[in-house]
Scaffold this active site. Sequence first.
Site, PDB file in Angstrom:
ATOM      1  N   ARG A   2      26.075  -8.241 -31.985  1.00 35.07           N
ATOM      2  CA  ARG A   2      25.248  -8.403 -33.189  1.00 35.07           C
ATOM      3  C   ARG A   2      24.198  -7.298 -33.250  1.00 35.07           C
ATOM      4  NH1 ARG A   2      23.108 -14.441 -31.526  1.00 35.07           N
ATOM      5  NH2 ARG A   2      25.089 -15.101 -30.619  1.00 35.07           N
TER       6      ARG A   2
ATOM      7  N   ASP B 121      20.134  -7.062 -35.037  1.00 32.71           N
ATOM      8  CA  ASP B 121      19.094  -7.855 -35.698  1.00 32.71           C
ATOM      9  C   ASP B 121      18.798  -7.337 -37.104  1.00 32.71           C
ATOM     10  OD1 ASP B 121      18.649  -9.662 -33.710  1.00 32.71           O
ATOM     11  OD2 ASP B 121      16.996  -8.548 -32.788  1.00 32.71           O
TER      12      ASP B 121
ATOM     13  N   TYR C 158      22.950   3.743 -28.212  1.00 34.13           N
ATOM     14  CA  TYR C 158      21.977   3.444 -29.263  1.00 34.13           C
ATOM     15  C   TYR C 158      21.054   4.641 -29.450  1.00 34.13           C
ATOM     16  CZ  TYR C 158      22.916  -1.622 -29.295  1.00 34.13           C
ATOM     17  OH  TYR C 158      23.488  -2.868 -29.426  1.00 34.13           O
TER      18      TYR C 158
ATOM     19  N   ARG D 221      15.078  -1.946 -27.743  1.00 36.53           N
ATOM     20  CA  ARG D 221      13.778  -1.940 -28.426  1.00 36.53           C
ATOM     21  C   ARG D 221      12.621  -2.146 -27.453  1.00 36.53           C
ATOM     22  NH1 ARG D 221      14.621  -6.076 -33.171  1.00 36.53           N
ATOM     23  NH2 ARG D 221      12.365  -5.787 -33.353  1.00 36.53           N
TER      24      ARG D 221
END
Lengths: 250, 250
Positions: free
Chosen positions: B51, B53, B111, B201
């Site tokens: 997933r 966010d 990422y 993050r």
Amino acid sequence: MLRLKAIFSYDGSEFSGYQVQPGKRTVQLELERVLQTMHKGESVKVVASGRTDAGVHATGQVIHFDSTLTLPNDRWKTALNVQLPRDIRILSVEQVRDDFHARFDAKGKTYRYIWSLNEIHSPFERNFTVHADRYKPNIELMKQASCYLLGTHDFSSFCASNTSVKDFVRTVHSIKLEVQKGSNQLHMVINGNGFLYNMVRIIAGTLWEIAIGKKSVEEIRDILESCDRKKAGKTAPAHGLYLENVEYFE
Amino acid sequence: MLRLKAIFSYDGSEFSGYQVQPGKRTVQLELERVLQTMHKGESVKVVASGRTDAGVHATGQVIHFDSTLTLPNDRWKTALNVQLPRDIRILSVEQVRDDFHARFDAKGKTYRYIWSLNEIHSPFERNFTVHADRYKPNIELMKQASCYLLGTHDFSSFCASNTSVKDFVRTVHSIKLEVQKGSNQLHMVINGNGFLYNMVRIIAGTLWEIAIGKKSVEEIRDILESCDRKKAGKTAPAHGLYLENVEYFE
């Protein structure tokens, strides 16, 4: 009363254009709303170099307004940015002479129009470029055609019909066409002493039709001389257009 | 029944994340809606590599799904893109072996996290980068600190507390930090065999605090060893994050 000049940038995607319209979110409305708050509820009128349509962006739009506040230029910038929505950013504020006029004193403007030549239109570019789709534009043909537009002409053929303007003569100083390698975008940068309603978008649309073979290079001359909007190409979409710079008489 | 793998991109700004949630606009919902239309109302389940966010973007997310349709790969891509909203774009579709699994077969992910170092946060970057504001990050300190995170560790300190995961051990293969000159953006590119909930993050947020002097380089070691989420920095905002690539076992 001090007269101030502000240069600012906006993402036009979520605005119904620059100018105030009842019930719509516009750039002018947001600017005047914030200035009114800063002036304890007193309304402050802002005058821009010109309007932009819904979806059109700016990286160097200019306004003037009058204020009783005495703030250093940098404090003005910060105070406005803190209160403005994030799709408008003030780049600079400076005090100018009392009779400076953002619209009447403009001696030239630069606009940029951007096409994405990528096979897939990136979601991150979707509101900021117009997709070339399956077309492979011939940039050389666009460049050749653009030369016919340089100089002083009656640009009636390149003006939206719903205009109140009487004088259609404008001077185009330069049109640059360039493919940016990294992003694979085609940029048209046009500078002139002023532009009629939709003029940049109609020029972009017409040059594009030449680039993809729908019109020939030579046709641009007939289009210009005919003074007939119907001869030119389609108005290119709003979201490819940026008001980049406004030049003023010193 | 054929199994298909699709690689796609999305602008996360207007999605409530990837995964289906009642009453929300999500990426999975849009994909399954379009596939259902293509399959004459029959529902098609898509399985993603993982997933993302709300607000998080993707330039290389991967799904698999099964279909009775027999279309060439390129036709699949076009058919999906015609019907999908413009903030999702399919980059490629290919037929894969019947037991390919977008999540379980992933052996690594990359990422990207982007900060804008410009004094003014451009309206055009506002949803796609996190603004450094008045801070001037020390990239060298970030680089030094990032080295402590390389390799195989228990990353509990870098995992959001609301997780159901039991095994917090992950391997980070590389962390690159680089300022892109033209755009004046700081990019962090991180590759690893898998990431815990909010791990990228929290790493971005912690390295940022080191960059601006709120934490020292040496602290990163204590943070990692403490296995205590409270020791690490704040979770960096979602809109700076991009899922860039998913690697698979051949």
